[in-house]
Write an enzyme that holds these catalytic residues in place. Structure first.
Site, PDB file in Angstrom:
ATOM      1  N   ILE A 118       0.660  -1.643   0.312  1.00  0.00           N
ATOM      2  CA  ILE A 118      -0.274   0.233   0.092  1.00  0.00           C
ATOM      3  C   ILE A 118       0.870   1.564  -0.017  1.00  0.00           C
ATOM      4  O   ILE A 118       1.549   1.360   1.183  1.00  0.00           O
ATOM      5  CB  ILE A 118      -0.918  -0.207   1.400  1.00  0.00           C
ATOM      6  CG1 ILE A 118      -1.838  -1.439   0.996  1.00  0.00           C
ATOM      7  CG2 ILE A 118      -1.341   1.616   1.408  1.00  0.00           C
ATOM      8  CD1 ILE A 118      -2.740  -0.922   0.596  1.00  0.00           C
ATOM      9  N   LYS A 119       0.872   1.868  -0.810  1.00  0.00           N
ATOM     10  CA  LYS A 119       1.524   3.701  -1.122  1.00  0.00           C
ATOM     11  C   LYS A 119       1.382   4.203  -0.075  1.00  0.00           C
ATOM     12  O   LYS A 119      -0.116   4.551  -1.250  1.00  0.00           O
ATOM     13  CB  LYS A 119       2.260   3.629  -2.939  1.00  0.00           C
ATOM     14  CG  LYS A 119       2.907   4.599  -2.980  1.00  0.00           C
ATOM     15  CD  LYS A 119       2.806   5.121  -4.008  1.00  0.00           C
ATOM     16  CE  LYS A 119       3.471   3.411  -4.976  1.00  0.00           C
ATOM     17  NZ  LYS A 119       4.005   4.875  -6.774  1.00  0.00           N
TER      18      LYS A 119
END
Length: 265
Positions: A118-119
């Site tokens: 998850i950025k």
């Protein structure tokens, strides 16, 4: 490409924008009587939500399939490589840590692959969101790091997140993270300021600050993932947060195209 085509297909002439990114146009809204504008607004909202849902479905499906393609690399490297990132809404990361965490959870659940990142942008509001997301056992790609101080904040958020995960009885063994330092962007901004100063000394260091800061960041990495604090986490199975050197292509055509890559290697 599929998402872009989808967006273009929805454009209409009479303009009623939705949000800052994708925009949806409704036909003839300017000519509607006031009584109908409320209905148009409700319709616009419904269509906007459907568009957002469609985009979410497209992106999560693409990322899930990419995770499957890279799954052999993930397995062969014991989880280190073969990762795919999907980003939370960066507009939330600018000011709302709680909603950023909620979106991180949703994306993690929707894609449902162990090799997902998850950025989350390393904004001021992003730092607590990064810590909380890691504390819940979700792997994170921390993006948009430009300074040593912000990198230090990111590392500390990573360590605190893992410490909280361990304290709650969880295992950090399957939690991974990278800290994405945007190298060339540092010189892009610094060079402008150096040229504004205009002295011989200032001009002499153009194109040199980014690599210097990246090297100092790596020194901080080495110091942070050593010593008692890290050794405790490592004993629980924790993985070090790796440095990811992003934006290594030169933006100034006067510079060698490999100057960042060569120096960092």
């Amino acid at each position: 490409l599929v998402a872009a085509t989808f967006l273009v297909a929805w454009r209409r002439p009479a303009e009623v924008p939705i949000g800052d990114g994708a925009r949806l146009w409704l036909y003839g809204v300017a000519r509607l009587p006031l009584a109908n504008l409320h209905r148009a607004e409700r319709r616009r909202t419904r269509l906007g939500r459907r568009l957002a849902e469609a985009l979410r479905t497209l992106t999560t499906t693409d990322v899930r399939e990419a995770c499957d393609v890279l799954r052999p690399a993930y397995a062969a490297s014991d989880g280190v490589d073969g990762r795919v990132s999907i980003e939370v809404d960066p507009r939330l990361a600018n000011y709302d840590a709680r909603r950023t965490v909620a979106e991180a959870r949703a994306l993690w659940w929707l894609v449902d692959r162990p090799n997902l990142f998850i950025k989350i942008p390393a904004t001021e509001a992003g730092i607590p969101a990064i810590e909380q997301t890691l504390a819940e056992g979700i792997s994170v790609n921390v993006t948009l790091i430009f300074s040593l101080q912000r990198y230090a904040d990111v590392v500390d958020a990573y360590l605190r997140g893992l410490e909280r995960l361990v304290a709650s009885g969880g295992s950090p063994k399957d939690v991974y993270s990278v800290a994405s330092f945007f190298v060339s962007r540092v010189d892009t901004e610094a060079d402008k300021r150096l040229e504004a100063v205009g002295t011989k000394e200032a001009l002499a260091v153009r194109g040199k600050l980014a690599n210097a800061i990246a090297k100092l960041a790596y020194e901080h990495y080495q110091e942070s993932f050593a010593g008692p604090r890290w050794e405790f986490l490592a004993s629980k199975g924790a993985n070090p947060q790796r440095c990811l050197w992003a934006s290594t292509s030169t933006k100034n055509p006067a510079y060698r195209d490999v100057m960042y890559v060569k120096e960092l290697i």
